[in-house]
Design a protein around this motif. Structure first.
Motif, short mmCIF file in Angstrom:
data_model
loop_
_atom_site.label_atom_id
_atom_site.label_comp_id
_atom_site.label_asym_id
_atom_site.label_seq_id
_atom_site.Cartn_x
_atom_site.Cartn_y
_atom_site.Cartn_z
N VAL A 143 -9.92 22.48 0.25
CA VAL A 143 -9.04 23.62 -0.04
C VAL A 143 -8.05 23.77 1.11
O VAL A 143 -8.41 23.71 2.27
CB VAL A 143 -9.86 24.91 -0.21
N GLY A 144 -6.78 23.97 0.77
CA GLY A 144 -5.73 24.10 1.79
C GLY A 144 -4.99 22.82 2.07
O GLY A 144 -3.98 22.82 2.79
N ALA A 145 -5.45 21.69 1.50
CA ALA A 145 -4.75 20.42 1.72
C ALA A 145 -3.38 20.42 1.07
O ALA A 145 -2.48 19.70 1.51
CB ALA A 145 -5.58 19.25 1.19
N ALA A 146 -3.21 21.21 0.03
CA ALA A 146 -1.90 21.41 -0.60
C ALA A 146 -1.62 22.90 -0.61
O ALA A 146 -2.24 23.64 -1.38
CB ALA A 146 -1.89 20.85 -2.02
N PRO A 147 -0.72 23.39 0.24
CA PRO A 147 -0.47 24.84 0.32
C PRO A 147 -0.07 25.46 -1.01
O PRO A 147 -0.26 26.65 -1.21
CB PRO A 147 0.66 24.94 1.35
N ALA A 148 0.48 24.66 -1.94
CA ALA A 148 0.90 25.20 -3.24
C ALA A 148 -0.28 25.47 -4.15
O ALA A 148 -0.12 26.10 -5.19
CB ALA A 148 1.86 24.22 -3.92
N SER A 149 -1.47 24.97 -3.80
CA SER A 149 -2.64 25.08 -4.66
C SER A 149 -3.62 26.09 -4.07
O SER A 149 -3.92 26.05 -2.89
CB SER A 149 -3.32 23.72 -4.81
N SER A 150 -4.15 26.98 -4.93
CA SER A 150 -5.13 27.95 -4.46
C SER A 150 -6.52 27.35 -4.36
O SER A 150 -7.38 27.87 -3.66
CB SER A 150 -5.16 29.16 -5.41
N GLY A 151 -6.77 26.25 -5.07
CA GLY A 151 -8.07 25.59 -5.03
C GLY A 151 -8.01 24.28 -4.29
O GLY A 151 -7.11 24.03 -3.48
N ALA A 152 -8.99 23.42 -4.57
CA ALA A 152 -9.03 22.10 -3.94
C ALA A 152 -8.14 21.14 -4.76
O ALA A 152 -8.42 20.89 -5.93
CB ALA A 152 -10.46 21.58 -3.90
N PRO A 153 -7.08 20.61 -4.17
CA PRO A 153 -6.20 19.70 -4.91
C PRO A 153 -6.77 18.29 -4.98
O PRO A 153 -7.76 17.97 -4.30
CB PRO A 153 -4.92 19.72 -4.07
N ASP A 154 -6.16 17.45 -5.78
CA ASP A 154 -6.55 16.05 -5.89
C ASP A 154 -5.42 15.15 -5.43
O ASP A 154 -4.24 15.50 -5.54
CB ASP A 154 -6.87 15.68 -7.35
N LEU A 155 -5.80 13.99 -4.89
CA LEU A 155 -4.86 12.88 -4.75
C LEU A 155 -5.09 11.93 -5.91
O LEU A 155 -6.22 11.52 -6.16
CB LEU A 155 -5.07 12.13 -3.44
N TRP A 156 -4.02 11.59 -6.64
CA TRP A 156 -4.08 10.54 -7.64
C TRP A 156 -3.45 9.29 -7.04
O TRP A 156 -2.32 9.35 -6.53
CB TRP A 156 -3.33 10.93 -8.91
N VAL A 157 -4.19 8.21 -7.06
CA VAL A 157 -3.68 6.93 -6.59
C VAL A 157 -3.43 6.06 -7.82
O VAL A 157 -4.35 5.85 -8.62
CB VAL A 157 -4.66 6.23 -5.63
N LEU A 158 -2.19 5.60 -7.96
CA LEU A 158 -1.82 4.83 -9.15
C LEU A 158 -1.16 3.51 -8.75
O LEU A 158 -0.59 3.40 -7.65
CB LEU A 158 -0.86 5.63 -10.04
N ARG A 159 -1.25 2.54 -9.60
CA ARG A 159 -0.55 1.26 -9.43
C ARG A 159 0.26 0.98 -10.70
O ARG A 159 -0.26 1.12 -11.81
CB ARG A 159 -1.56 0.12 -9.22
N ARG A 160 1.49 0.58 -10.52
CA ARG A 160 2.28 0.22 -11.70
C ARG A 160 1.79 -1.12 -12.23
O ARG A 160 1.71 -2.11 -11.48
CB ARG A 160 3.76 0.12 -11.34
N PRO A 161 1.41 -1.19 -13.51
CA PRO A 161 0.85 -2.43 -14.07
C PRO A 161 1.82 -3.60 -13.95
O PRO A 161 3.04 -3.43 -14.04
CB PRO A 161 0.60 -2.07 -15.53
N GLU A 162 1.25 -4.79 -13.75
CA GLU A 162 2.03 -6.03 -13.65
C GLU A 162 1.86 -6.83 -14.93
O GLU A 162 0.75 -6.93 -15.48
CB GLU A 162 1.55 -6.86 -12.45
N SER A 163 2.92 -7.42 -15.38
CA SER A 163 2.88 -8.24 -16.59
C SER A 163 1.97 -9.44 -16.39
O SER A 163 2.04 -10.12 -15.36
CB SER A 163 4.30 -8.72 -16.95
#
Length: 627
Positions: A329-349
């Protein structure tokens, strides 16, 4: 320097190293305290020169750093609403000095006189002050210092990413030496931590974008920062980076749902009107090359809100979503709760989509996020608190990606580990009663008191505060706020620099902001650097027992604070009973036993939660059987 520089009560408290209540008390108690010269009835402004004179006369003066003086001077040339313009002007002066170190202030003022933004009261004296601070601190440290103060003043509006979280996002994205984009860059914190070979940024706020541009140039980044709405007016349309790192605005209802409904960026589905964060996810994916990485901050509810399940499902099916990491909690000041990090990769053909996703619950320990991510990438055993989940198991009707639910349901313990948890819980429960001290009631317990401020003036204690920021990565151990809260050894690291405070055995260390679960601890090992947002009180052990001191500080910071509440610790005002050193040690032993009981009770509660969840899940799943 301007003679009309003014300060408010909060500034005076910082200058004198006291709480704001102390300043209010001085105004009531001392007839010679300076009268307001401006401001309002609720927020009066005082002459800095007069305040410094009063503090010296009353033996309360603390030397003011050059950056602090520059900051107060900048505040005097405009109002707080246009303060970013003044900070930007100072940054422009520092950029010129960075490029031409020997530039004379008179020549510099003449060069910049016609470019001074409208509404700023700029004269040769202000430019001379900036030059003086630049030569004392260096242009980079000077600008970082005033930008930190600006961010602190406007923290509710700027919502800057905490530095430790920004470093984590950059490391997970492996940004060093790559082309990095942040489409919601604010004042450039994420880009600054990226160490990218080229940095690109855009922000809706013109002032934030200008400050980010100056900041990155002063730090020698090859950068380009634009102003505008990234979703509606993409300044980098068609350009692809190696990595995108982003902490976008949360819960934006007016993000452009109607006018952008047919936008080609929505490869994984049109984001619902109330799911602006899923628009940002797809915007970021459109800006990385195939195989490139996106690390984006998301509100915790974005993992489970029903309207977004179609887009979440498509991200999973395509293999674009690689990890969800829940942060403290507090890692993202815009969020009142515990935020998440989403890690994404753009798919390769032509590359087979992955069949698994990493889930990490790092709410109690931010370091777990990077440890688990590296283990996942290298196919090593995952640490406790993380789990690999099959994508097919997530593609149900809800597509609920909440990490705590998936880790507790799918990361089931075997019967042996359940038995070990059971035995540990039983042993902790048995030990609890033995940690409590025997305390007898006392009638008529009024006693003489002394403040820590009085003890400091008598040389009994020394008060130190952690630096606003550390000099950078290095080998020296750093005691962090999280280390103090969890009662563990130092986990941070930093380079060395003159003046960094070091902790010693029997020092009492506390977070500056205290409350429920946030309290002072007595240090058992010497050598670590005192981290930011920490306060250290070092006592003469022959005159003041450290455990007695820690217990009194705990009482002052609110031993009965309600969950979710917090207060700023003002150590100089804290009262301690006047007791002999032998009596202090008796009381200190009792304080120590109570805090040990609290630690054991907390550990039992945490193990109990895990034990109950594991037992219920195991019985339901069939991996556990009732004897």
């Amino acid at each position: 320097m301007h003679d009309d520089v003014t300060v408010n009560a909060a500034d005076i408290a910082r200058l004198a190293d006291v709480g704001r209540a102390a300043v209010s008390n001085w105004r009531k108690r001392f007839d010679d305290f300076p009268q307001p010269v401006g401001g309002t009835a609720t927020s009066p402004a005082f002459s800095l020169v007069e305040v410094e004179g009063w503090l010296r006369r009353h033996d309360r003066y603390v030397n003011v750093a050059p950056v602090e003086r520059l900051w107060q001077t900048l505040r005097s040339v405009t109002d707080d609403l246009r303060l970013s313009v003044a900070v930007g002007f100072a940054g422009t002066v520092l950029l010129h000095l960075r490029q031409e170190p020997g530039l004379d202030e008179k020549a510099l003022f003449k060069r910049l006189r016609d470019t001074v933004p409208e509404g700023l009261d700029v004269d040769a004296g202000l430019v001379a002050t900036i030059v003086e601070v630049c030569r004392a601190e260096g242009p980079v440290d000077a600008f970082d210092g005033i930008l930190d103060r600006y961010a602190e003043l406007h923290s509710r509006r700027l919502l800057a990413t905490p530095r430790d979280v920004a470093k984590l996002m950059a490391r997970i994205g492996e940004t060093s030496g790559l082309v990095v984009l942040d489409p919601s860059c604010g004042t450039g914190t994420l880009l600054l931590e990226s160490s990218g070979s080229r940095t690109l940024g855009q922000d809706l706020s013109k002032s934030a974008a200008q400050l980010a541009a100056i900041r990155l140039r002063l730090h020698d980044y090859d950068s380009r920062v634009e102003t505008g709405d990234s979703l509606r007016a993409d300044a980098f349309a068609g350009e692809q980076a190696d990595v995108v790192i982003c902490n976008p605005p949360f819960n934006e209802r007016g993000w452009g749902y109607e006018e952008l409904s047919s936008d080609p960026r929505w490869e994984y589905g049109l984001p619902p009107r109330g799911e602006s964060e899923l628009a940002w996810v797809q915007h970021c994916l459109s800006h990385v090359r195939p195989g490139g990485t996106v690390v984006i901050m998301m509100p915790g509810v974005a993992a489970s809100r029903r309207p977004g399940r179609r887009v979440r499902g498509n991200l999973l099916r395509a293999g674009a979503l690689r990890a969800i990491i829940t942060l403290p909690v507090g890692a993202a000041p815009a969020s009142s709760g515990a935020p998440d990090l989403w890690v994404l990769r753009r798919p390769e053909s032509g590359v087979q989509p992955p069949s698994e996703v990493l889930m990490v619950d790092a709410r109690e320990d931010l370091a777990l996020a990077e440890t688990a991510w590296q283990a996942f990438r290298e196919s090593r055993d995952l640490p406790e608190g993380s789990n690999i989940v099959r994508i097919i198991d997530l593609l149900d009707e809800e597509v609920d990606l909440t990490t705590s639910r998936r880790i507790s349901i799918l990361g089931l313990p075997d019967p042996a580990s359940f038995s070990a948890l059971r035995e540990k819980a039983a042993a902790l429960a048995k030990s609890l009663a033995g940690t409590l001290p025997r305390l007898s009631p006392v009638h008529g317990h009024d006693r003489a008191m002394s403040s820590i401020g009085e003890l400091a003036r008598a040389g009994v204690v020394t008060i130190l505060q952690g630096p606003l920021k550390l000099p950078g990565e290095g080998e020296l151990p750093v005691l962090t706020t999280k280390d103090v809260l969890m009662g563990r050894a130092p986990t941070g690291h930093s380079a060395d620099a003159p003046g960094l405070p070091r902790v010693e055995r029997n020092d009492v260390v506390s977070p500056i902001v205290t409350g429920s679960g946030w309290f002072p601890r007595v240090i058992t090992e010497s050598g670590a650097i005192l981290g930011p947002q920490l306060l250290l009180i070092r006592a003469d052990p022959d005159r003041l027992d450290p455990h007695f001191l820690a217990g009194c500080l705990r009482a002052a910071s609110g031993s009965r604070a309600r969950p979710g509440t917090s207060v700023r610790l003002d150590p100089r005002r804290t009262q301690l009973p006047r007791l002999s050193i032998d009596e202090q040690r008796r009381y200190g032993a009792a304080f120590r036993q109570l805090l040990a009981y609290e630690d054991a009770a907390r550990a039992l509660r945490e193990i109990g939660d895990t034990l109950v969840a594991a037992g219920i899940d195991g019985l339901f799943n069939g991996s556990l059987y009732p004897e």
